[in-house]
Scaffold this motif. Structure first.
Motif, mmCIF file in Angstrom:
data_model
loop_
_atom_site.group_PDB
_atom_site.id
_atom_site.type_symbol
_atom_site.label_atom_id
_atom_site.label_comp_id
_atom_site.label_asym_id
_atom_site.label_seq_id
_atom_site.Cartn_x
_atom_site.Cartn_y
_atom_site.Cartn_z
ATOM 1 N N ALA A 181 15.956 6.129 -85.501
ATOM 2 C CA ALA A 181 15.511 5.696 -87.166
ATOM 3 C C ALA A 181 15.892 3.837 -87.597
ATOM 4 C CB ALA A 181 16.016 6.285 -88.327
ATOM 5 N N SER A 182 17.187 3.148 -87.151
ATOM 6 C CA SER A 182 16.939 1.633 -86.622
ATOM 7 C C SER A 182 16.266 1.383 -86.249
ATOM 8 C CB SER A 182 18.803 1.616 -86.909
ATOM 9 O OG SER A 182 19.437 0.703 -86.622
ATOM 10 N N ARG A 183 16.005 1.283 -85.312
ATOM 11 C CA ARG A 183 14.997 0.769 -84.515
ATOM 12 C C ARG A 183 13.806 0.692 -85.101
ATOM 13 N NH1 ARG A 183 16.490 -0.820 -79.459
ATOM 14 N NH2 ARG A 183 14.189 -0.318 -78.641
ATOM 15 N N THR A 184 13.741 2.006 -85.220
ATOM 16 C CA THR A 184 11.800 1.890 -86.113
ATOM 17 C C THR A 184 12.077 1.392 -87.306
ATOM 18 O OG1 THR A 184 11.433 4.808 -85.049
ATOM 19 C CG2 THR A 184 9.898 3.502 -86.543
ATOM 20 N N LEU A 185 12.465 1.439 -88.387
ATOM 21 C CA LEU A 185 12.262 1.010 -89.881
ATOM 22 C C LEU A 185 12.515 -0.589 -89.371
ATOM 23 C CD1 LEU A 185 12.574 1.136 -93.244
ATOM 24 C CD2 LEU A 185 15.322 1.227 -91.884
ATOM 25 N N GLY A 186 13.431 -1.323 -88.190
ATOM 26 C CA GLY A 186 13.765 -2.418 -88.394
ATOM 27 C C GLY A 186 11.867 -3.077 -87.450
ATOM 28 N N ALA A 187 11.884 -2.234 -86.492
ATOM 29 C CA ALA A 187 10.227 -2.329 -86.105
ATOM 30 C C ALA A 187 9.040 -2.880 -87.694
ATOM 31 C CB ALA A 187 9.904 -2.361 -84.919
ATOM 32 N N GLN A 188 9.128 -1.795 -88.504
ATOM 33 C CA GLN A 188 8.477 -2.060 -88.704
ATOM 34 C C GLN A 188 8.588 -2.916 -90.196
ATOM 35 O OE1 GLN A 188 8.682 2.114 -90.503
ATOM 36 N NE2 GLN A 188 7.362 2.698 -88.982
ATOM 37 N N LEU A 189 9.370 -3.293 -90.491
ATOM 38 C CA LEU A 189 10.241 -3.769 -91.222
ATOM 39 C C LEU A 189 9.833 -5.511 -91.023
ATOM 40 C CD1 LEU A 189 13.001 -2.661 -92.922
ATOM 41 C CD2 LEU A 189 10.892 -2.991 -93.893
ATOM 42 N N ARG A 190 10.329 -6.041 -89.736
ATOM 43 C CA ARG A 190 9.831 -6.840 -89.275
ATOM 44 C C ARG A 190 8.679 -7.408 -89.349
ATOM 45 N NH1 ARG A 190 14.342 -5.598 -85.899
ATOM 46 N NH2 ARG A 190 12.365 -4.502 -84.615
ATOM 47 N N GLY A 191 7.391 -6.225 -89.171
ATOM 48 C CA GLY A 191 6.044 -6.705 -88.893
ATOM 49 C C GLY A 191 5.595 -6.866 -90.580
ATOM 50 N N ALA A 192 6.307 -6.453 -91.416
ATOM 51 C CA ALA A 192 6.019 -6.812 -93.003
ATOM 52 C C ALA A 192 5.804 -8.413 -93.958
ATOM 53 C CB ALA A 192 6.843 -6.032 -93.612
ATOM 54 N N ALA A 193 5.224 -8.600 -94.359
ATOM 55 C CA ALA A 193 4.927 -9.653 -95.163
ATOM 56 C C ALA A 193 5.112 -9.210 -97.270
ATOM 57 C CB ALA A 193 3.929 -10.319 -94.919
ATOM 58 N N LEU A 194 5.682 -9.724 -97.670
ATOM 59 C CA LEU A 194 5.375 -9.625 -99.210
ATOM 60 C C LEU A 194 4.609 -10.223 -99.750
ATOM 61 C CD1 LEU A 194 9.572 -9.851 -99.584
ATOM 62 C CD2 LEU A 194 8.659 -7.956 -99.547
ATOM 63 N N ARG A 195 3.726 -9.671 -100.735
ATOM 64 C CA ARG A 195 2.623 -9.885 -101.036
ATOM 65 C C ARG A 195 3.230 -10.896 -102.741
ATOM 66 N NH1 ARG A 195 -1.831 -5.233 -100.325
ATOM 67 N NH2 ARG A 195 -1.765 -5.563 -98.255
ATOM 68 N N THR A 196 4.472 -10.469 -102.657
ATOM 69 C CA THR A 196 5.677 -11.454 -104.542
ATOM 70 C C THR A 196 6.740 -12.578 -103.204
ATOM 71 O OG1 THR A 196 6.636 -9.684 -104.593
ATOM 72 C CG2 THR A 196 4.412 -9.315 -105.130
ATOM 73 N N ALA A 197 6.237 -13.232 -105.114
ATOM 74 C CA ALA A 197 7.493 -14.575 -104.766
ATOM 75 C C ALA A 197 8.144 -14.275 -105.735
ATOM 76 C CB ALA A 197 6.809 -15.187 -105.396
ATOM 77 N N TYR A 198 8.969 -12.577 -105.293
ATOM 78 C CA TYR A 198 9.741 -12.453 -107.000
ATOM 79 C C TYR A 198 11.130 -12.692 -106.379
ATOM 80 C CZ TYR A 198 13.050 -9.434 -109.629
ATOM 81 O OH TYR A 198 13.711 -9.211 -110.541
ATOM 82 N N GLU A 199 11.506 -13.609 -107.254
ATOM 83 C CA GLU A 199 13.244 -13.510 -106.888
ATOM 84 C C GLU A 199 13.647 -13.091 -108.267
ATOM 85 O OE1 GLU A 199 15.230 -15.757 -105.088
ATOM 86 O OE2 GLU A 199 12.777 -16.335 -104.216
ATOM 87 N N ALA A 200 15.228 -12.195 -107.113
ATOM 88 C CA ALA A 200 15.983 -11.313 -108.183
ATOM 89 C C ALA A 200 17.150 -11.785 -108.283
ATOM 90 C CB ALA A 200 15.691 -9.621 -107.580
ATOM 91 N N PRO A 201 17.690 -11.855 -109.674
ATOM 92 C CA PRO A 201 19.017 -12.122 -109.800
ATOM 93 C C PRO A 201 20.347 -11.961 -108.835
ATOM 94 C CG PRO A 201 18.880 -11.099 -111.742
ATOM 95 C CD PRO A 201 17.644 -10.969 -110.899
ATOM 96 N N ARG A 202 21.292 -12.551 -108.218
ATOM 97 C CA ARG A 202 22.651 -11.275 -107.278
ATOM 98 C C ARG A 202 22.928 -10.889 -108.112
ATOM 99 N NH1 ARG A 202 20.686 -11.438 -102.140
ATOM 100 N NH2 ARG A 202 22.576 -12.776 -101.129
#
Length: 135
Positions: free
Chosen positions: A108-129
């Motif tokens: 699961a870690s390897r699969t999810l990591g690979a999927q997220l590495r290939g994802a690009a955000l479509r928004t520029a949302y800056e959330a407070p820390r």
């Protein structure tokens, strides 16, 4: 007690002590996957192995709230060892459950990591820390 209240909130079954009924979020995922439409579901947790995300057939994938899916450092070096451990059928049910959980977690870690590495955000949302914003 506070622990009982937390479990009741996560299971939504106040009359049942502990987490034997599993979490409400996981049970929802189970119902969606087992219903007529047979949805493909996944449960994620940024709070470790919290009860809410667990279902009878749904196991949550734990991700870091700041860094997302964290790669298993040294996996390639340990791959043969992990494969040897997880390919054996054990007579002890605890050892068998541990090895199945280990194999599922690594995959699961390897699969999810690979999927997220290939994802690009479509928004520029800056959330407070804050802890809630990082979820």
């Amino acid at each position: 007690s506070h622990a009982d209240q937390r479990q009741a909130a996560q299971t939504l079954k106040c009359q049942t002590a502990g987490a034997s009924s599993k979490g409400a979020g996981g049970r929802i995922a189970d119902a969606l996957a087992g219903g007529a439409a047979k949805f493909e579901t996944t449960s994620f947790s940024v709070a470790g192995s919290a009860t809410w995300s667990h279902g009878l057939n749904t196991r949550p994938e734990v991700i870091d709230r700041r860094h997302g899916a964290v790669d298993f450092k040294g996996y390639e070096r340990l791959r043969t060892v992990i494969d040897n451990i997880t390919s054996v059928r054990y007579a002890n049910m605890y050892a068998e459950e541990y090895t199945q959980t280990l194999a599922e977690a690594v995959e699961a870690s390897r699969t999810l990591g690979a999927q997220l590495r290939g994802a690009a955000l479509r928004t520029a949302y800056e959330a407070p820390r804050s802890a809630i914003a990082e979820q």
